[in-house]
Design an enzyme around this catalytic site. Structure first.
Site, short mmCIF file in Angstrom:
data_model
loop_
_atom_site.label_atom_id
_atom_site.label_comp_id
_atom_site.label_asym_id
_atom_site.label_seq_id
_atom_site.Cartn_x
_atom_site.Cartn_y
_atom_site.Cartn_z
CG ASP A 73 6.84 105.99 138.03
OD1 ASP A 73 6.00 105.19 138.46
OD2 ASP A 73 8.07 105.81 138.08
CG HIS A 74 0.95 110.07 136.88
ND1 HIS A 74 0.13 110.83 136.07
CD2 HIS A 74 0.55 108.78 136.71
CE1 HIS A 74 -0.73 110.04 135.46
NE2 HIS A 74 -0.50 108.79 135.83
N PRO A 75 4.57 112.57 137.53
CG PRO A 75 4.30 114.70 136.61
CD PRO A 75 3.80 113.30 136.51
#
Length: 210
Positions: A73-75
């Site tokens: 995932d990306h933040p």
């Protein structure tokens, strides 16, 4: 000529990138696949172009081509999604990667049981568990746990039906044939091929095999 797999380890085809991972006996990794921080149990395989991260994969798991397991995932809770936040050393030589971010990623494990079939192009999200004997349909996106011996399909993946009734699934799980040794599997090969599931269980689930 058929491929000969080895009790000594995996058959890894060209173009693979495997890091910080453990591969069991008689396993096979298809061409161009990527595996990071993962384990794959004996007799399991993936076809070409798979991307596997932060996953614990059981024995006898069948993974078709172009499957993605544990995509990172990306933040989304920060001001930016971009990886300059955590791969900062790529942009500034005096910076370092965000170690805590990568630790959190690595901790979000996918857990896949034994004798699972994952169809072409399926995606298994982080923090998902898939039970023994389950089937994930081609192109499915699995966002939540899958019960043992259950078939799921679609985006997001939903239960289509049970592979076997609960009682049969329970007996197979208790039998745990995936723990038999290589010679015992060979002795039972004809029965695996030819017996209907009820006949197979009637023959084997009353026998001590371990």
């Amino acid at each position: 000529m058929s491929r000969q797999l080895s009790p000594e380890g995996a058959l890894v085809h060209p173009g693979c990138n495997i890091r910080d991972s453990m591969l069991g006996a008689y396993t096979e990794i298809g061409a161009g696949s990527v595996m990071l921080n993962s384990t794959i149990g004996a007799y399991s395989y993936c076809a070409r172009g798979c991307d596997i991260a932060n996953a614990d994969i059981g024995k006898f798991v069948n993974i078709a081509a172009n499957v993605r397991i544990g995509p990172t995932d990306h933040p989304m809770d920060r001001a930016s999604l971009h990886h300059f936040l955590y791969r900062s050393d790529m942009y500034w030589p005096d910076e370092t990667p965000d170690a805590a971010f990568f630790e959190r990623r690595a901790a979000r494990r996918v857990r896949i049981g034994h004798d699972v079939w994952i169809g072409h192009g399926a995606i298994i999200r982080p923090d998902v568990s898939i039970g023994h004997g389950a089937v994930v349909g081609a192109g499915a996106v699995v966002t939540r746990d899958v019960a043992p011996y259950t078939i799921v399909v679609g985006v997001p993946a939903e239960k289509l039906r049970r592979r076997f009734p609960k009682q049969i699934a329970r007996r197979l799980t208790e039998l745990a044939w995936w723990d038999w040794d290589h010679d015992r599997l060979r002795m039972a090969l004809s029965d695996f091929r030819n017996l209907e599931i009820g006949e197979f269980l009637a023959k084997y689930d009353q026998v001590t095999l371990h």
